[in-house]
Design an enzyme around this catalytic site. Structure first.
Site, PDB file in Angstrom:
ATOM      1  N   TYR A   1      23.561  20.165  74.868  1.00  0.00           N
ATOM      2  CA  TYR A   1      22.278  20.069  75.556  1.00  0.00           C
ATOM      3  C   TYR A   1      22.096  21.239  76.520  1.00  0.00           C
ATOM      4  O   TYR A   1      21.068  21.925  76.516  1.00  0.00           O
ATOM      5  CB  TYR A   1      22.195  18.742  76.325  1.00  0.00           C
ATOM      6  CG  TYR A   1      21.029  18.684  77.269  1.00  0.00           C
ATOM      7  CD1 TYR A   1      19.728  18.545  76.786  1.00  0.00           C
ATOM      8  CD2 TYR A   1      21.214  18.806  78.648  1.00  0.00           C
ATOM      9  CE1 TYR A   1      18.655  18.520  77.653  1.00  0.00           C
ATOM     10  CE2 TYR A   1      20.139  18.786  79.518  1.00  0.00           C
ATOM     11  CZ  TYR A   1      18.863  18.644  79.015  1.00  0.00           C
ATOM     12  OH  TYR A   1      17.798  18.636  79.872  1.00  0.00           O
TER      13      TYR A   1
ATOM     14  N   SER B   1      17.417  22.915  83.024  1.00  0.00           N
ATOM     15  CA  SER B   1      18.277  21.855  83.538  1.00  0.00           C
ATOM     16  C   SER B   1      19.462  22.427  84.296  1.00  0.00           C
ATOM     17  O   SER B   1      19.959  23.511  83.975  1.00  0.00           O
ATOM     18  CB  SER B   1      18.788  21.043  82.353  1.00  0.00           C
ATOM     19  OG  SER B   1      19.831  20.206  82.761  1.00  0.00           O
TER      20      SER B   1
ATOM     21  N   LYS C   1      19.329  24.632  76.591  1.00  0.00           N
ATOM     22  CA  LYS C   1      18.476  25.028  77.727  1.00  0.00           C
ATOM     23  C   LYS C   1      18.766  26.479  78.132  1.00  0.00           C
ATOM     24  O   LYS C   1      17.848  27.247  78.441  1.00  0.00           O
ATOM     25  CB  LYS C   1      18.703  24.076  78.902  1.00  0.00           C
ATOM     26  CG  LYS C   1      18.204  22.657  78.640  1.00  0.00           C
ATOM     27  CD  LYS C   1      16.686  22.616  78.630  1.00  0.00           C
ATOM     28  CE  LYS C   1      16.123  21.385  77.977  1.00  0.00           C
ATOM     29  NZ  LYS C   1      14.656  21.358  77.948  1.00  0.00           N
TER      30      LYS C   1
HETATM   31  N1  UFG Z   1      26.757   7.253  85.132  1.00  0.00           N
HETATM   32  C1  UFG Z   1      27.535   6.119  85.147  1.00  0.00           C
HETATM   33  N2  UFG Z   1      27.084   5.020  84.456  1.00  0.00           N
HETATM   34  C2  UFG Z   1      25.911   5.004  83.767  1.00  0.00           C
HETATM   35  C3  UFG Z   1      25.111   6.177  83.770  1.00  0.00           C
HETATM   36  C4  UFG Z   1      25.575   7.280  84.469  1.00  0.00           C
HETATM   37  O1  UFG Z   1      28.601   6.073  85.756  1.00  0.00           O
HETATM   38  O2  UFG Z   1      25.585   3.981  83.148  1.00  0.00           O
HETATM   39  C5  UFG Z   1      27.214   8.432  85.900  1.00  0.00           C
HETATM   40  C6  UFG Z   1      27.456   9.655  85.041  1.00  0.00           C
HETATM   41  O3  UFG Z   1      28.774   9.673  84.524  1.00  0.00           O
HETATM   42  C7  UFG Z   1      27.183  10.778  86.058  1.00  0.00           C
HETATM   43  C8  UFG Z   1      26.075  10.188  86.935  1.00  0.00           C
HETATM   44  O4  UFG Z   1      26.168   8.783  86.784  1.00  0.00           O
HETATM   45  O5  UFG Z   1      28.307  11.005  86.865  1.00  0.00           O
HETATM   46  C9  UFG Z   1      24.699  10.631  86.509  1.00  0.00           C
HETATM   47  O6  UFG Z   1      24.517  10.370  85.133  1.00  0.00           O
HETATM   48  P1  UFG Z   1      23.092  10.380  84.433  1.00  0.00           P
HETATM   49  O7  UFG Z   1      23.275   9.910  83.020  1.00  0.00           O
HETATM   50  O8  UFG Z   1      22.115   9.656  85.266  1.00  0.00           O
HETATM   51  O9  UFG Z   1      22.668  11.918  84.468  1.00  0.00           O
HETATM   52  P2  UFG Z   1      23.476  13.224  84.014  1.00  0.00           P
HETATM   53  O10 UFG Z   1      23.999  13.872  85.260  1.00  0.00           O
HETATM   54  O11 UFG Z   1      24.430  12.946  82.930  1.00  0.00           O
HETATM   55  O12 UFG Z   1      22.341  14.099  83.355  1.00  0.00           O
HETATM   56  C10 UFG Z   1      21.070  14.236  83.948  1.00  0.00           C
HETATM   57  C11 UFG Z   1      20.070  14.516  82.846  1.00  0.00           C
HETATM   58  C12 UFG Z   1      20.380  15.832  82.195  1.00  0.00           C
HETATM   59  C13 UFG Z   1      20.471  16.917  83.230  1.00  0.00           C
HETATM   60  C14 UFG Z   1      21.429  16.540  84.333  1.00  0.00           C
HETATM   61  C15 UFG Z   1      21.373  17.591  85.411  1.00  0.00           C
HETATM   62  O13 UFG Z   1      20.108  13.475  81.874  1.00  0.00           O
HETATM   63  O14 UFG Z   1      19.368  16.116  81.272  1.00  0.00           O
HETATM   64  O15 UFG Z   1      21.077  15.292  84.868  1.00  0.00           O
HETATM   65  O16 UFG Z   1      22.147  17.256  86.515  1.00  0.00           O
HETATM   66  F1  UFG Z   1      20.919  18.040  82.653  1.00  0.00           F
END
Ligand code: UFG
Length: 322
Positions: A141, A117, A145
């Protein structure tokens, strides 16, 4: 015909990869404990219901069957949950992988494709971030990884296995043929959440963090279509089987979008304006993560076909519609 064991093959990315492998003529066996995966998502080959923490079960499976390679997805994947329940993450993601590796070393095969990741980078100093950047995870997490990557590197050096680790950026979208998508009930990821809000399947959504050091203050991510990622696995597997060369590759398009840009794209594609609330930052979230994706294009010949935010949203939207 080559037989590939896919752990976590009933999950979101795993199921798209199982389908891609099946279409390339591989025989696939999916191993999944169905904690987050779904029986319906296994659209090719057989499903073995097994937990990676069941060492004896694993040993029996590897003793009974011959696999040419393992593609290992099975893991817990939610950053915020890993901050709340680190032990569960270390036990499952690291412990489960150790059991799998022990079974591989004991019975074969020696080839492993590993789901890593972008979370291994933490808050990168340079963006886009390349594979040789330092690994400094900022949440449990990401640490699980990075730890497994370290174990794989040491084992490859010692000649115990050969592996390719793929560092995924933000995986989104659904099979363009409409056969698969993100699991129906459980889905925390931004594009899925927004598309479900547009579909009226939830009351609205929340933007986490508006004070990041990014152009509009919201988090920036490199969104990659799940089917392009599935294709990257097929290429990595072919490369590993043909050359036995271990390696680590970023999987992203090399372009970042903010949360607000994603929400604009969702409104545009769906034609729906859904309620959005603004809240503080979510625990464990870095401000920006964008891939330097040159290596996978050059070495594995990966050519993304769905590199378009609107297309990603459109496939996710079609999947969510009743
Ligand atoms: N976000 C929101 N509201 C939501 C969901 C997400 O504002 O309801 C924002 C988060 O704060 C972040 C962005 O959207 O800024 C992306 O969030 P995600 O939850 O879609 O994804 P993450 O970046 O947190 O994590 C994902 C995977 C991980 C991986 C990562 C790598 O879940 O396993 O991408 O970039 F490690």
């Amino acid at each position: 015909m080559k037989t590939i064991l896919v752990t976590g093959g009933a999950g979101y990315i795993g199921s798209h990869t199982v389908l891609a492998l099946g279409e390339r003529g591989y025989d696939v066996v999916t191993l999944d404990n169905l904690s987050a995966g779904h029986r319906w998502a296994v659209r090719h080959g057989e499903l073995v219901e097994l937990d990676l923490l069941d060492r004896e079960g694993l040993d029996r499976l590897f003793a009974a069957r011959r696999f040419d390679a393992v593609v290992h997805f099975a893991a817990h994947i939610q950053v915020p949950e890993s901050v709340e329940r680190p032990l569960m993450y270390y036990v499952n993601n690291v412990g489960g992988t150790l059991n799998l590796l022990a079974a591989m070393v004991r019975h074969g095969p020696r080839y492993l494709i590993y789901s890593s990741s972008a979370a291994v980078y933490g808050i990168p100093e340079v963006i886009p971030v390349a594979e040789d950047a330092p690994l400094r995870p900022i949440n449990p997490y990401g640490h699980t990884k990075a730890m497994v990557e370290r174990i794989l590197r040491d084992m490859a050096r010692a000649g115990e296995i050969d592996y390719i680790a793929l560092r995924y950026f933000n995986v989104a979208g659904a099979d363009p043929g409409g056969r698969l998508g993100e699991g129906k009930e459980w889905a925390p990821h931004l594009i899925t959440v927004a598309v479900r809000a547009a579909a009226g399947r939830r009351a609205g959504m929340t933007v986490f963090g508006t004070d990041y050091p990014t152009p509009d203050g919201t988090g920036v991510r490199d969104y990659i279509h799940v089917s392009d990622l599935a294709e990257a696995h097929v290429l990595a597997l072919e490369h590993l089987l043909a050359t036995g060369e271990s390696g680590v590759f970023n999987c992203g398009y090399g372009r970042g979008y903010s949360v607000l840009e994603v929400l604009d794209a969702v409104r545009e594609v769906t034609g729906v304006d859904f309620p959005v609330e603004y809240a503080g930052r979510r625990a464990g979230d870095p401000p920006a993560l964008v891939a330097d994706s040159r290596l996978i294009r050059e070495r594995l010949g990966w050519q993304p076909r769905l590199d378009d935010l609107r297309l990603i949203v459109e496939t996710a939207w079609r999947w969510e519609l009743p």
